[in-house]
Design an enzyme around this catalytic site. Structure first.
Site, short mmCIF file in Angstrom:
data_model
loop_
_atom_site.label_atom_id
_atom_site.label_comp_id
_atom_site.label_asym_id
_atom_site.label_seq_id
_atom_site.Cartn_x
_atom_site.Cartn_y
_atom_site.Cartn_z
N THR A 105 48.28 32.31 84.44
CA THR A 105 47.30 31.98 83.40
C THR A 105 47.95 31.95 82.03
OG1 THR A 105 46.69 34.26 83.56
CG2 THR A 105 45.11 32.64 84.37
N ARG A 147 56.58 30.79 82.57
CA ARG A 147 57.51 31.60 81.75
C ARG A 147 58.84 31.71 82.45
NH1 ARG A 147 54.12 36.10 79.18
NH2 ARG A 147 52.57 34.82 78.10
N SER A 183 54.77 34.82 74.58
CA SER A 183 54.00 35.93 74.03
C SER A 183 54.88 37.01 73.41
CB SER A 183 53.10 36.49 75.13
OG SER A 183 52.19 37.40 74.58
N HIS A 184 54.81 38.20 74.00
CA HIS A 184 55.49 39.37 73.43
C HIS A 184 56.91 39.54 73.97
CE1 HIS A 184 53.23 40.02 77.04
NE2 HIS A 184 54.14 40.91 77.39
N ASP A 193 48.63 36.89 69.36
CA ASP A 193 47.33 37.18 69.98
C ASP A 193 47.08 38.66 70.24
OD1 ASP A 193 49.11 37.30 72.07
OD2 ASP A 193 48.01 35.95 73.40
N ARG A 194 48.13 39.48 70.19
CA ARG A 194 47.92 40.93 70.40
C ARG A 194 47.85 41.65 69.07
NH1 ARG A 194 51.55 43.03 75.50
NH2 ARG A 194 50.62 41.62 77.02
N THR A 249 42.41 41.95 85.08
CA THR A 249 43.33 41.77 83.96
C THR A 249 43.61 40.28 83.74
OG1 THR A 249 44.31 43.90 84.36
CG2 THR A 249 45.68 42.29 83.21
N GLU A 277 41.32 44.06 76.13
CA GLU A 277 42.15 44.66 77.16
C GLU A 277 42.91 45.83 76.55
OE1 GLU A 277 43.61 41.60 80.29
OE2 GLU A 277 44.41 40.99 78.37
N GLU A 278 43.28 46.78 77.41
CA GLU A 278 44.05 47.94 76.95
C GLU A 278 45.43 47.53 76.44
OE1 GLU A 278 46.90 48.43 78.88
OE2 GLU A 278 46.14 46.80 80.15
N LYS A 336 42.85 35.82 72.98
CA LYS A 336 42.76 37.04 72.19
C LYS A 336 43.35 36.73 70.83
CE LYS A 336 46.58 38.74 74.95
NZ LYS A 336 46.41 38.82 76.41
N ARG A 382 52.44 49.15 86.68
CA ARG A 382 51.72 49.82 85.59
C ARG A 382 50.80 50.88 86.18
NH1 ARG A 382 53.33 46.37 81.82
NH2 ARG A 382 52.99 44.13 81.98
C1 G1P Z 1 49.88 41.71 80.61
C2 G1P Z 1 48.72 42.61 80.23
C3 G1P Z 1 47.43 41.86 80.36
C4 G1P Z 1 47.49 40.58 79.51
C5 G1P Z 1 48.72 39.77 79.89
C6 G1P Z 1 48.90 38.57 78.98
O1 G1P Z 1 49.72 41.29 81.94
O2 G1P Z 1 48.70 43.78 81.02
O3 G1P Z 1 46.38 42.68 79.94
O4 G1P Z 1 46.35 39.80 79.70
O5 G1P Z 1 49.89 40.58 79.78
O6 G1P Z 1 49.09 38.95 77.64
P1 G1P Z 1 50.46 42.00 83.18
O7 G1P Z 1 51.94 41.97 82.86
O8 G1P Z 1 49.97 43.42 83.21
O9 G1P Z 1 50.06 41.19 84.36
ZN ZN Z 2 50.86 37.23 73.03
#
Ligand code: G1P
Ligand code: ZN
Length: 543
Positions: free
Chosen positions: A18, A22, A113-114, A281-282, A344, A363-364, A376, A496
């Protein structure tokens, strides 16, 4: 300029999640790799001839090259117009905003993303639909299926388009409009939040620090926080986006945003601190010497939403991902509105928001958002907080403590074990599943296991069922341990472990989360045999 049809071979690994496809930059740089995937997108989305597309990314390494390829392929595939952020820049929430505002067919967002950026680091691409949200699984499955059978792609032969000046040019028969990446987004924020009140707060001497982590939100934060809201120059730190994020890991948490954390826990700490990630977005929210967990932040925004112009009518409902603490549920209950628990990933929120069932979600994992876009939104959360602070005129800590006093405190922490061998990580999950019946009803120290299951979700809008979304160990006092395998890691497996303990007694609210969760953490390690099975004594990251 002529359209070229290039013969190609499929790459078997182009499965988008989703958050898109990557991979490491060198993978994307292989001849035809990006082209194949872009053609697979265009072949799957059935855009009408002459449709408008939005394109932009978080500015990481390979962003500009990728955009040139996408523009030439869009021109060769019948698109009429592409809106592209100046310099190829659009934060993920800003891209969502632009897709919606101009009623475009959709957009292509370039980001990992991050995850770190650079010649050997991560890159990513995803398609967002006309609602501004990530494509549904039906679409991403279709893209993957196409990519497996692709034999050729279409691209325009021509010079690169200049991305650095605003305005319209043409590429073959297609218009390319370079737009200001910040403006539309800033206008939307101005509608949602009371900029005058925030200006007043900042004028009164309230000091803030926003860490853009050398990522995409630098220009957004400078324009909105410093220029439009009048925060002192220098309130935005690391504000120049860099292709490698300055060598950092652009993830706003206590581990990776350490520069900001040091400032916020230092002698002369400002009143409010925040950071956002690679694609904006975070968010992470801090007060003076104080950290707000994302789960608490969601609950708090919900409880105070009517203090802002954008949400003064109240909320339709709240949604949180399953591992996110139940703090928001308590607010929803008090407000007498529904609270949805989803798997998630942001896509589940999109359906609920499109159906008008939910206004706020989170989300956490430092992601909070609302129905203003379908992603987000990091800076939105920061402005939401500033609006609340401007109205309530209390410190961040005082507001959070008052919240706990009223609703109780959900102590919360997440342990991440990154880069595990896949078999070891799967082994932990399987071991837990094999022990559901033995665990159910068992006593673990002072805790008693009420139930164990594999979380499954039936979407209330389309009825689709998502199974195996994480192992839940639920205790009879409402405490929870959750185990999940990450869907976004790019090396090995990431396991996790999420820990949550509810405490109604205000005399315990001063405790440090790790202290309060100590027993639960011991149980989590014990029942999963995590240390023995993975060989890891310690998690990679604790948040
Ligand atoms: C992680 C975060 C989830 C978030 C996703 C995309 O996914 O835990 O909440 O939506 O990044 O930013 P995960 O690596 O846990 O599947
Ligand atoms: Zn991001």
């Amino acid at each position: 300029m002529s359209i070229r049809t290039v013969t190609t071979q499929p790459f078997p690994d182009q499965k988008p999640g989703t958050s898109g496809l990557r991979k490491k930059v060198p993978v994307f740089q292989q001849p035809n790799y990006l082209e194949n995937f872009v053609q697979a997108i265009f072949d799957s989305i059935a855009a009408p001839q002459g449709a408008t597309l939005v394109v932009g990314g978080d500015g990481r390494y390979y962003n500009r090259e990728a955009i040139q390829i996408i523009l030439k392929m869009a021109a060769a595939n019948g698109f009429g117009k592409v809106l592209v952020g100046r310099g190829g820049i659009l934060s993920t929430p800003a891209a969502s905003c632009v897709i919606r505002k101009y009623s475009t067919f959709g957009g292509i967002i370039l980001s990992a993303s991050h995850n770190p950026g650079g010649p050997k680091e991560d890159f990513g691409i995803k398609f967002n639909s006309s609602n501004g949200g990530p494509a549904t699984e039906t679409v991403t499955d279709a893209i993957f299926a196409k990519s497996k059978n692709i034999a050729s792609y279409r691209i325009l032969d021509g010079a690169d388009v200049s991305l650095d000046e605003l305005g319209e040019t043409t590429l073959g028969g297609m218009k390319v409009q370079v737009i200001d990446p910040v403006n539309d987004y800033a206008e939307l924020m101005d509608k949602l939040f009371d900029f005058d009140a925030i200006r007043g707060l900042l004028k009164s001497g309230f000091r803030i620090k926003f860490d853009a982590m050398h990522a995409v939100n630098g220009p957004y934060a400078k324009e909105i926080i410093e220029t439009r809201l009048g925060a002192a120059a220098g309130s935005v730190m690391n504000g120049v986006p860099l292709e490698d994020f300055g060598g950092g890991h652009p993830d706003p948490n206590l581990t990776y945003a350490h520069d900001l954390v040091e400032i916020m826990y230092g002698d002369d700490a400002p009143d409010f601190g925040a950071a956002s990630d690679g694609d904006g977005d975070r968010n992470m929210i801090l007060g003076k010497h104080f950290f707000v967990t994302p789960s608490d932040s969601l609950a708090l925004l919900a409880a105070n939403a009517t203090l802002t112009p954008g949400y003064k009518q109240g909320l339709a409902g709240i949604a949180r991902s399953m591992p996110t603490s139940a703090a928001a549920d308590r607010v929803a209950k008090a407000l007498n509105i529904p609270c949805y628990e989803t798997p998630t990933g942001w896509k589940f929120f999109g359906n609920l928001m499109d159906a008008g069932k939910v206004s706020l979600c989170g989300e956490e994992s430092f992601g909070t958002g609302s129905d203003h876009v379908r992603e987000k939104d990091g800076l939105w959360a920061v402005l939401f907080w500033l609006n609340i602070l401007a109205v309530r005129k209390q410190s961040v800590e005082a507001i959070v403590r008052e919240h706990w006093g009223k609703y109780g405190r959900n102590f919360y922490s997440r342990y991440d074990y990154e880069g595990l061998p896949t078999e070891a990580a799967n082994g932990v999950m399987q071991h837990l599943r094999d022990n559901f019946s033995a665990l159910t009803g068992s006593s673990q120290g002072n805790y008693t296991v009420a139930t164990c299951d594999d979380f499954s979700y039936t979407d209330p809008v389309d009825g689709s069922i998502s199974k195996n979304q994480g192992v839940r160990i639920l205790f009879d006092d409402g405490s929870r341990i959750i185990y999940r395998l990450s869907g976004t890691g790019t090396e090995g497996a990431t396991l996790r472990v999420y820990l949550e303990a509810y405490e109604a007694d205000a005399s315990q609210h001063h405790l440090d989360a790790q202290e309060a969760l100590k027993k639960l953490i011991g149980i989590a390690l014990d029942i999963s045999e995590l240390v023995k099975r993975t060989g890891r004594e310690r998690p990679t990251v604790i948040t």
